[in-house]
Enzyme design. Structure first.
Site, PDB file in Angstrom:
ATOM      1  CG  ASP A 139      -5.839 -10.139  -3.931  1.00  0.00           C
ATOM      2  OD1 ASP A 139      -6.960  -9.532  -3.681  1.00  0.00           O
ATOM      3  OD2 ASP A 139      -5.427  -9.217  -4.503  1.00  0.00           O
ATOM      4  NE  ARG A 164       1.166  -6.461  -2.323  1.00  0.00           N
ATOM      5  CZ  ARG A 164      -0.116  -6.088  -2.345  1.00  0.00           C
ATOM      6  NH1 ARG A 164      -0.572  -5.486  -3.507  1.00  0.00           N
ATOM      7  NH2 ARG A 164      -0.964  -6.071  -1.322  1.00  0.00           N
TER       8      ARG A 164
END
Lengths: 364, 364
Positions: free
Chosen positions: B241, B89
């Site tokens: 994030d 990711r």
């Protein structure tokens, strides 16, 4: 708009039986296209309440047709019907507008028969005018799309909820410029906000754009700001359930967030406003427009197609409560302009009254 | 956090078998609580990619444990594992942070056995530090909730996505102040954004707040702006994030829209930032943070509970395409402050460097 190649409106009087009004059960779209009959004003009210029909203009048209059904009854139920219809949903002003217009047209009728004829004529007129007004919105709005396409190659338009053919009698409000652009060969692509909780974007706007052959892409409601930051939206066009004379715009919940993002990124934000959705009596949209609160079950679950059947799935833990306001108000300061049937104007009392001077003295 | 009354973390080494790391399959929540084993680094990578585990801190911890599993193998697969894990990711910086730390700790090991022991110690340290850091975030953030509660009676906190226990090893980042407020008897209520398309708010945050007995209400992502306009949100706290050294914050798609609404309504907007999620190498979050694009199937359908089974329903017309960016970047100018393990600071390079002076020279 054509459905499977044949022209179709969203509401009409049965060709053979003047006791039946027909609508599309929009709750089943995009999965099933089902036409249902309305035989009484109560069925009309229930169609509005249960959202078989929705969208401010179509809600107004359905109320007018429901009053026609009421006027057909042997007993005098028109006043009851008007009150019952008015109580179905609070935010869209077209409901009040259509009911008041129909009642006024019926008021001086000499007989029950004449009253019924007038109710029918009013409903027919409201429908025809809706289509004519929407075509005008298209003509006034298409220049915005043409300009964006000239600049970007393809005009990328973001819309929220469904202010399309399905929200009106035909053509749509926010979609009217897009359909006209498509007819004229102007390259246009629509970002379709899903529009939780009832997904009118993902279910209805995507479906009708697909039927009309308009290029489009569905996005979740969270994505529009990011796309605007990246320069992937040329303009926003949304509809409205009630616009104050100040230009404050009530529309489907989440519209305000897109207007903020458009403002932050210099993306023009337009609202397609048929004059039937202007509430000339109020100025402060945030304080004066009643916002419908719907059941939490629309948030805690969702319907979609599973195999061959429309199925509801539960999304949240069973003991988590949900809150579900159905509309929000976008302050006029965030709106680049209003697209009306008389042309474009600024989202302000001054702008609106330049186009609609006859309402200068309507404020409450 | 307790699950059904018993303390539970989100990742742990099996008590009896050091060849097995255990995680919760978060894709099944809130409907099913299922613990699954990871036996190879590939299973760890797949758990990250398939989002059995998600949330920047937990993704980092899972990578560290996956490298431990790689270090146990007879062949030297650590470099391959590091590359494979890094590729799962793109947005969360904790993945890179955890991998680099684990590799550095393994680098000077004298033997394969020592390397494995170091990988295990690093994974354990990352997990313990995560919990300790999150407790610090709670201590620094709870004052904000206490102040809001003193003013409003109940502090109404809005959060987006899941930056809770389930996004970390325990306690959570954005939820840490809430859990501490609850422990201290400060009245707090959380507005939980559904967070389409993957519904981490409706599914995960609502579930874990419910487990912890924290009052909360689920709303669709469209509703937050309206609630802020009406004064029903006292502050926002979200996770991140990846946060640039400038204070630009990448977080779940839609965070930016809530930050705009908070700014427009004078609602404080805080981001809980463990230092492991700060990317000290970059300044311009909008230009430099890679935004993951996921499959359109997450938009066109959704999973939920139907009867006894988790069922996917289709939401859009089958021929309508969908676009699915997973994160957006909120510019620092919209962020009231950052909650770090060393205290609160402004969302700016200056603010961050006052707390973390050791990173003054890290910029790329």
């Amino acid at each position: 708009v054509d459905v499977a190649g044949r022209p179709c409106r969203t509401i009409w009087l049965d060709e053979d039986d003047a006791a039946i009004v027909r609508i599309i059960d929009q709750r089943l779209l995009p999965h099933r296209f089902v036409v249902v009959p309305l035989r009484t004003w109560q069925e009309g009210a229930e169609a509005i309440r249960s959202m078989q029909v929705r969208g401010a203009p179509l809600v107004g048209a359905t109320a007018a047709w429901s009053l026609y059904l009421a006027a057909r009854e042997p007993r005098d139920v028109v006043a009851d019907a008007a009150a019952g219809l008015q109580a179905t949903r609070p935010t869209a002003v077209n409901l009040r507008w259509a009911i008041e217009r129909s009642l006024a047209d019926m008021a001086s009728a000499g007989s029950a028969r004449e009253r019924c004829a007038r109710a029918r004529a009013t409903a027919e007129a409201i429908c025809e005018e809706d289509v004519a007004v929407n075509r005008k919105l298209g003509e006034h709005g298409v220049a915005l799309i043409e300009r964006a396409a000239a600049k970007s190659g393809v005009a990328n338009v973001l819309t929220h909820c469904n202010a399309g053919w399905l929200a009106t009698v035909d053509v749509g409000t926010a979609t009217a410029p897009t359909y006209l652009a498509r007819q004229r060969g102007i390259p246009v692509h629509v970002w379709v906000d899903e529009t939780r909780p009832r997904n009118q974007g993902a279910a209805l706007t995507a479906w009708e754009l697909g039927q009309a052959g308009v290029a489009h892409t569905v996005i979740v409601d969270n994505a529009g700001g990011h796309l605007m930051q990246r320069g992937r939206v040329d303009l926003c066009i949304v509809g409205t359930d009630r616009t104050a004379r100040s230009g404050d715009v009530a529309n489907k919940i989440g519209t305000y967030l897109k207007a903020l993002a458009a403002h932050d990124n210099g993306v023009p934000f337009y609202v397609a406003v048929p004059s039937s959705s202007i509430d000339w009596r109020i100025r402060d949209g945030l304080r004066e427009i009643p916002i419908e609160e719907r059941g939490g079950d629309e948030v805690s679950g969702i319907e979609g197609m599973h195999g061959d059947s429309v199925t509801r799935v539960q999304l949240t833990p069973s003991d988590s409560p949900a809150h579900n306001p159905a509309f929000d108000v976008t302050p006029a300061r965030l709106v680049t302009g209003l697209i009306t049937e008389r042309g474009l104007c600024s989202a302000s009392e001054k702008g609106l009254l330049e186009l609609f001077p006859e309402h200068a003295r309507d404020a409450g």
